[in-house]
Scaffold this motif. Structure first.
Motif, PDB file in Angstrom:
ATOM      1  N   GLU A 421       0.823  -1.215   0.000  1.00 44.44           N
ATOM      2  CA  GLU A 421       0.000   0.000   0.000  1.00 44.44           C
ATOM      3  C   GLU A 421       0.856   1.263   0.000  1.00 44.44           C
ATOM      4  O   GLU A 421       0.452   2.294  -0.538  1.00 44.44           O
ATOM      5  N   MET A 450      -0.044   2.345   9.291  1.00 41.75           N
ATOM      6  CA  MET A 450      -1.233   1.981   8.516  1.00 41.75           C
ATOM      7  C   MET A 450      -1.666   0.539   8.726  1.00 41.75           C
ATOM      8  O   MET A 450      -2.828   0.198   8.526  1.00 41.75           O
ATOM      9  N   LYS A 453      -4.710   0.008  10.732  1.00 37.63           N
ATOM     10  CA  LYS A 453      -5.965   0.592  10.232  1.00 37.63           C
ATOM     11  C   LYS A 453      -6.446   1.749  11.130  1.00 37.63           C
ATOM     12  O   LYS A 453      -7.564   1.743  11.639  1.00 37.63           O
ATOM     13  N   ARG A 455      -7.612   5.664  12.311  1.00 40.54           N
ATOM     14  CA  ARG A 455      -8.539   6.660  11.788  1.00 40.54           C
ATOM     15  C   ARG A 455      -7.908   8.056  11.814  1.00 40.54           C
ATOM     16  O   ARG A 455      -8.325   8.944  11.091  1.00 40.54           O
ATOM     17  N   LEU A 481      -3.702   7.562   0.445  1.00 43.04           N
ATOM     18  CA  LEU A 481      -4.150   6.827   1.633  1.00 43.04           C
ATOM     19  C   LEU A 481      -5.327   7.528   2.295  1.00 43.04           C
ATOM     20  O   LEU A 481      -6.267   6.880   2.772  1.00 43.04           O
ATOM     21  N   ARG A 484      -8.457   6.894   0.217  1.00 45.94           N
ATOM     22  CA  ARG A 484      -8.862   5.489   0.253  1.00 45.94           C
ATOM     23  C   ARG A 484      -9.485   5.107   1.591  1.00 45.94           C
ATOM     24  O   ARG A 484     -10.444   4.333   1.652  1.00 45.94           O
ATOM     25  N   HIS A 485      -8.948   5.654   2.690  1.00 47.63           N
ATOM     26  CA  HIS A 485      -9.376   5.218   4.022  1.00 47.63           C
ATOM     27  C   HIS A 485     -10.103   6.306   4.821  1.00 47.63           C
ATOM     28  O   HIS A 485     -10.404   6.075   5.993  1.00 47.63           O
ATOM     29  N   ARG A 486     -10.337   7.467   4.215  1.00 49.48           N
ATOM     30  CA  ARG A 486     -10.979   8.592   4.908  1.00 49.48           C
ATOM     31  C   ARG A 486     -10.233   8.928   6.191  1.00 49.48           C
ATOM     32  O   ARG A 486     -10.839   9.198   7.255  1.00 49.48           O
ATOM     33  N   LEU A 487      -8.907   8.935   6.114  1.00 48.66           N
ATOM     34  CA  LEU A 487      -8.073   9.232   7.267  1.00 48.66           C
ATOM     35  C   LEU A 487      -8.166  10.707   7.636  1.00 48.66           C
ATOM     36  O   LEU A 487      -8.315  11.573   6.772  1.00 48.66           O
TER      37      LEU A 487
END
Length: 552
Positions: A421, A450, A453, A455, A481, A484-487
């Protein structure tokens, strides 16, 4: 070898002549050719910049000039280095000692590791004077004070007994410059002298170097990956790639019409683009109110508290899901302390709510599950990655702590996914941090965060010590990133170009307080506080000629 005219178009005295210089290292994997046939000259009063990405051979070339490469591992298969006509290649130790620190001095990239943590500033500068000048202590003290005043160190008399850790980054760099100038050298080699410094401090250090060069009539060899610095201070530039000088010439000519594809790529590799779009009404993930971090000042025999250092003094902020809040300010402004306090890694007062849950007062056992969702990436990936652990072990450590990936095979799969990733080969998990470049190590640090996972990511100066082209890659990776992950990101940096490329909102700090806060577009286009305007002016004067305006 043909040599260029000196500054101002005059034929100044030729100080240094390097011809067909090569340097190689013997490693377990074979011979590495670090420098291949480099040739250049430097005249008195001139600034020559060596530029290129990490691993291009810049620092090896500089160390070769003073014969400082680690022997017998390093060799010079070919080349000549003449200083005022005297050959340094293969010179006797006695000859080299008479030149090092006297006729040719060097400023290293990281003053904190170059200065002895156990010795005071006075002792460290005094050693140079005693070695080459034989000054008595009283004479040396006066000379040290003169040097510290010359480089603009405030309250020089009070700093004589200070240790390196008691000074800021900019102050330590000024001490390094004072040491290098102690014996009034003919040539000063500055190896990345402004890397990781704030933009205002960068401007001060560069102005200081230019002023000292003119006042003392010395030459300056500047090693850097920051093309903005080159454009501002250098007369000529040599561009290095893979150990070779691929292009050289006057700075104005090379910047206006670069001939080599690599030079064109370097000039084009500024962090750019816009922050990831996220809904303005996205859920609030982190909310802090009136955060204070005060460090007591204790004095006297009983060590009573007489005052406090207000590192963070009453700051409030909100970070929404998928958004980036940029925190900017000079060294010592409290940026990192604030980031650590929000993660409960530094004791603080005030309210910290993560996903609606109050964190203050929670015990370690209760807080641990939440730590998986709040991760941090530090400024120096080499310092934050254990040299004794493989990349796979480094990334796996968090999985073990939080009980993720029930079996070794499952954890191995998660490690491979995390590396992929961030743009690294899964097979690289068996290698160690020293086998990677700076940009790759930063990717490993991001992968370590990462894999859990999270937030929220607190990014503490994650690009400050990286080349511009690598910075651009890391910025692109962080945006990918995030989308993709709404970080949610809390992005701490003094590099306003990188902040502009990532941030939705900006918080400007000074001396532990917020001087300005609001949408990034408004702050970059119409800053209200004089301090913010000064930061923007320093940042965009240092770099390319474009202004700070953000497209709407």
């Amino acid at each position: 070898m043909p040599t260029p005219p000196g500054t101002g178009g005059t034929m100044a005295e030729l100080l240094l002549e390097v011809d067909d210089l090569s340097a190689s290292f013997d490693t377990p994997g074979g011979t590495v050719e670090a420098v291949k046939g480099a040739s250049f000259g430097i005249r008195r009063g001139e600034t020559l910049a060596l530029v290129g990405e990490s691993g291009s051979g810049k620092s090896v070339t500089a160390l070769s000039l003073l014969q400082l490469l680690p022997y017998p591992r390093a060799r010079h298969p070919s080349g000549s280095i003449r200083f005022l006509g005297q050959e340094l290649m293969g010179a006797s130790p006695r000859t080299l000692r008479s030149i090092r620190g006297d006729r040719i001095s060097m400023i290293f990239q990281e003053p904190m590791t170059s200065l002895n943590p156990l010795h005071t500033i006075e002792k460290q500068i005094g050693e140079t004077l005693q070695l080459h000048k034989g000054l008595r202590p009283a004479q040396a003290r006066e000379r040290i004070l003169d040097l510290l005043r010359l480089v603009g160190l405030p309250e020089a008399e009070k700093r004589l007994n200070a240790y390196p850790h008691q000074l800021s980054g900019g102050q330590r760099q000024r001490v390094m410059i004072a040491m290098a100038l102690a014996n009034e050298p003919d040539l000063l080699i500055a190896d990345e002298p402004t890397t990781a410094l704030d933009v205002t401090i960068q401007a001060q250090i560069l102005e200081l170097l230019q002023d000292l060069r003119e006042r003392l009539g010395m030459a300056l060899l500047l090693i850097t990956h920051d093309l903005g610095v080159v454009h501002k201070v250098a007369d000529r530039v040599c561009v290095m790639q893979g150990g070779e000088i691929v292009e050289s010439g006057p700075v104005a000519q090379v910047f206006a019409a670069p001939a080599h594809p690599y030079t064109r790529r370097l000039l084009a590799s500024e962090p750019g683009g816009h922050p990831v779009e996220a809904p303005a009404d996205a859920p609030v993930l982190l909310e802090a109110e009136a955060i204070k971090v005060w460090f007591p000042i204790k004095r006297g025999f009983l060590r009573r508290t007489v005052d406090h250092v207000k590192a963070v003094d009453g700051i409030s902020l909100t970070v929404r899901e998928g958004h980036t809040v940029g925190i900017v300010g000079e060294s010592g402004s409290g940026k990192t302390t604030l980031g650590l306090a929000l993660l409960r890694l530094e004791s603080s007062r005030g309210s910290i709510r993560f996903d609606g849950r109050e964190l203050q007062g929670l015990k370690s056992r209760t807080l641990r599950p939440l730590r998986r969702e709040m991760q941090i990436v530090f400024q120096d990936p080499f310092g934050s990655l254990s040299p004794r652990m493989s990349v796979g072990q480094i990334i796996e450590e968090g999985l073990r702590v939080h009980g993720l990936g029930g079996t070794a095979a499952e954890r191995d799969g998660l490690i491979g996914q995390a590396l992929e990733e961030v743009g690294l080969e899964p097979g690289s998990r068996h290698r160690y941090p020293h086998e990677f470049s700076g940009g790759q190590r930063q990717r490993i640090a991001i992968a370590r965060a990462m894999v859990l996972k999270p937030r929220l990511l607190v990014l503490d100066e994650p690009t400050s010590a990286l080349d511009r082209s690598v910075q651009a890659q890391i910025v692109d990776l962080l945006r990918t990133l995030q989308a993709r992950h709404r970080l949610a990101y809390l992005f701490i940096s003094h590099d306003l170009k990188v902040v502009r490329a990532l941030s939705d909102e900006i918080l400007v700090m000074r001396a532990g307080e917020v001087v300005e806060q609001g949408p990034a577009r408004r702050i970059f286009n119409a800053p209200e506080a004089p301090y913010t305007r000064a930061l923007l002016a320093a940042a965009f004067d240092l770099h390319a000629t474009e202004g700070p305006e953000v497209a709407t």
